[in-house]
Design a protein around this motif. Structure first.
Motif, PDB file in Angstrom:
ATOM      1  N   SER A  33      42.259  34.427  43.271  1.00 52.56           N
ATOM      2  CA  SER A  33      41.391  33.333  42.872  1.00 52.56           C
ATOM      3  C   SER A  33      41.064  32.428  44.064  1.00 52.56           C
ATOM      4  N   ASP A  34      42.064  32.138  44.889  1.00 46.26           N
ATOM      5  CA  ASP A  34      41.844  31.308  46.073  1.00 46.26           C
ATOM      6  C   ASP A  34      40.882  31.976  47.054  1.00 46.26           C
ATOM      7  N   ASP A  47      25.799  36.808  34.982  1.00 44.38           N
ATOM      8  CA  ASP A  47      27.163  37.247  34.692  1.00 44.38           C
ATOM      9  C   ASP A  47      27.125  38.729  34.352  1.00 44.38           C
ATOM     10  N   PHE A  48      27.581  39.581  35.290  1.00 45.57           N
ATOM     11  CA  PHE A  48      27.523  41.029  35.054  1.00 45.57           C
ATOM     12  C   PHE A  48      28.449  41.469  33.930  1.00 45.57           C
ATOM     13  N   SER A  49      29.478  40.688  33.645  1.00 45.18           N
ATOM     14  CA  SER A  49      30.394  41.053  32.566  1.00 45.18           C
ATOM     15  C   SER A  49      29.796  40.809  31.188  1.00 45.18           C
ATOM     16  N   PHE A  50      28.638  40.133  31.126  1.00 40.59           N
ATOM     17  CA  PHE A  50      27.952  39.918  29.860  1.00 40.59           C
ATOM     18  C   PHE A  50      26.857  40.977  29.719  1.00 40.59           C
ATOM     19  N   ARG A  99      30.630  30.651  36.344  1.00 42.69           N
ATOM     20  CA  ARG A  99      31.339  29.366  36.274  1.00 42.69           C
ATOM     21  C   ARG A  99      32.319  29.223  37.431  1.00 42.69           C
ATOM     22  N   ALA A 100      33.063  30.289  37.727  1.00 44.38           N
ATOM     23  CA  ALA A 100      34.000  30.247  38.856  1.00 44.38           C
ATOM     24  C   ALA A 100      33.243  30.117  40.177  1.00 44.38           C
ATOM     25  N   GLY A 131      33.343  19.380  45.049  1.00 45.19           N
ATOM     26  CA  GLY A 131      34.399  19.016  44.116  1.00 45.19           C
ATOM     27  C   GLY A 131      34.414  19.854  42.856  1.00 45.19           C
ATOM     28  N   GLY A 132      33.655  20.953  42.832  1.00 47.86           N
ATOM     29  CA  GLY A 132      33.577  21.782  41.631  1.00 47.86           C
ATOM     30  C   GLY A 132      32.874  21.105  40.477  1.00 47.86           C
ATOM     31  N   ILE A 133      32.085  20.061  40.772  1.00 49.25           N
ATOM     32  CA  ILE A 133      31.426  19.270  39.730  1.00 49.25           C
ATOM     33  C   ILE A 133      29.961  19.685  39.625  1.00 49.25           C
TER      34      ILE A 133
END
Length: 303
Positions: A42-43, A128-131, A60-61, A69-71
């Protein structure tokens, strides 16, 4: 004290007090087979720390790592008609949608957001390829239009991350109509003089490649991403010839003038900050988390 007290009882206690180990703590790299601890992966933004293979990452990730700030704030996307063709193969189309929504915890195959990267305001969209393979349906078309309209309203650049297997067959011709719709939406950006930057990720194929994914002012790709209209296997079967090594991969397309850059995911944020500020006429970003210092009176009056 005897062997029952010294051995059997501790052994029984250890069996019944053994903790269950979660199954998702480790992931295996598809390329080199290295087992990667989930926090380490993840890092590294889902990039193998051993071989550099870029695994799939959710929009989202990606946005949490991209925006300051991931905002970020999500941009609302109009919902299209559900199952307009009443399509059914092995299961009903609404059932497939519900299954994908449950698996990904997302509404559809594209997420649109606005925020700042390096103090640079932008609008971003990511597939999102997983969708359902990131397939381009009416919702994705609506999302691109919403992203373009928001970018024009705020006078911001649009950064789009593509990842798709092509058009969504469950929506038939309505899915193919999203190619001209998205092309017209991107033309709105060009007429407003706003930059449109595309980041092609693995894989970007089919009608997505034939429309909005290849219309960027700047075309960037992640390493070894498959970028094509028809896949290499289909082409080999059609022309009955062996294709060159690495054909339709990002590095091959860069060598043949189809891309501007191939950039690892870990360096993509800084590159996007530099490009967006350059294209919008802003000064270079200041290192650190502080805003750029204001010019002094001498600098303002200098010729």
């Amino acid at each position: 004290m005897n062997w029952i007290t010294n051995y059997v009882r501790p052994r029984i206690n250890s069996i019944f007090s053994r903790r269950e180990m979660p199954e998702n703590l480790w992931s295996k790299c598809d390329e080199c087979g290295t087992m990667l601890f989930h926090r380490e992966l993840s890092d590294a933004l889902n990039v193998c720390t051993n071989c550099g293979h870029h695994m799939a990452i959710t929009p989202r990730a990606r946005f949490e790592a991209l925006f300051d700030g991931g905002i970020f704030a999500e941009v609302s996307v109009p919902r299209p008609i559900d199952d307009p063709l009443k399509f059914r193969d092995q299961k009903k189309y609404p059932d497939r949608l519900r299954s994908a929504q449950k698996t990904t915890s997302e509404t559809e195959a594209m997420l649109v957001a606005e925020g700042e990267i390096g103090r640079t305001p932008i609008v971003a969209a990511a597939q999102d390829f997983s969708f359902m393979g990131g397939s381009m349906g009416m919702y994705v078309g609506n999302a691109i239009i919403a992203a373009c309209e928001r970018a024009v309203a705020l006078k911001r650049p649009l950064v789009l991350f593509s990842a798709a297997g092509g058009a969504r067959m469950q929506e038939g011709i309505l899915s193919l109509m999203q190619m001209p719709r998205s092309t017209v939406a991107i033309q709105m950006l060009k007429e407003a003089g706003l930059p449109y930057i595309v980041v092609l990720t693995h894989p970007t194929t089919g009608g997505v490649t034939a429309s909005y994914a290849m219309l960027g002012d700047i075309q960037i790709a992640e390493p070894n991403a498959l970028i094509c209209f028809a896949g290499p296997r289909v082409i080999e079967q059609t022309i009955r010839e062996k294709l060159p090594e690495g054909f339709q991969r990002a590095e091959y397309l860069l060598d043949h003038g189809m891309l501007d850059r191939v950039t690892p995911r870990g360096k993509l944020r800084e590159e996007l900050i530099t490009i967006t500020r350059m294209l919008t006429g802003m000064p270079p970003a200041v290192a650190g988390d502080l805003p750029a210092p204001e010019a002094t009176a001498t600098e303002k009056t200098a010729p």
